[in-house]
Design a protein around this motif. Structure first.
Motif, PDB file in Angstrom:
ATOM      1  N   THR A 107       1.160   4.230  -3.296  1.00  0.00           N
ATOM      2  CA  THR A 107       0.884   5.503  -3.061  1.00  0.00           C
ATOM      3  C   THR A 107       1.990   6.389  -3.187  1.00  0.00           C
ATOM      4  O   THR A 107       1.664   7.733  -3.656  1.00  0.00           O
ATOM      5  CB  THR A 107       0.353   5.861  -1.725  1.00  0.00           C
TER       6      THR A 107
ATOM      7  N   LEU B 279       0.870  -1.156  -0.056  1.00  0.00           N
ATOM      8  CA  LEU B 279      -0.042  -0.068  -0.029  1.00  0.00           C
ATOM      9  C   LEU B 279       0.894   1.461  -0.092  1.00  0.00           C
ATOM     10  O   LEU B 279       0.561   2.191  -0.789  1.00  0.00           O
ATOM     11  CB  LEU B 279      -0.836   0.038   1.148  1.00  0.00           C
ATOM     12  N   VAL B 280       1.945   1.242   0.949  1.00  0.00           N
ATOM     13  CA  VAL B 280       2.879   2.455   0.793  1.00  0.00           C
ATOM     14  C   VAL B 280       3.611   2.452  -0.382  1.00  0.00           C
ATOM     15  O   VAL B 280       3.692   3.737  -1.017  1.00  0.00           O
ATOM     16  CB  VAL B 280       3.841   2.204   2.178  1.00  0.00           C
TER      17      VAL B 280
END
Length: 77
Positions: free
Chosen positions: A76, A72-73
């Motif tokens: 993004t 997820l990091v």
């Protein structure tokens, strides 16, 4: 990009850890040794499977959670 690959490796490692946990503990069949020719001996386990337990699978779940966080990091950024 590095976080994505780290996340993929952690997720893959967690899945492998949970998949091979029963094999490493040797719980795929009953404790008795099978001898040919004896009636009643089967390859079925002596007791039914206990299902998914957090106590035995927590390392794999932690690896999956960390890998998902890194994915997820990395997505993004």
């Amino acid at each position: 990009m590095t976080l994505i690959w780290l996340g993929v490796l952690l997720v893959f490692g967690g899945v492998l850890q949970m998949a091979f946990q029963p094999i490493w503990r040797g719980r795929l069949s009953g404790r008795r040794r099978l001898r040919a020719g004896q009636p009643g001996d089967t390859l079925e386990p002596e007791r039914p499977a206990g299902g998914f337990g957090f106590k035995s699978n927590w390392p794999g779940l932690v690896l999956l959670a960390l890998g998902a966080a890194f994915l997820l990091v990395g997505a993004t950024i």
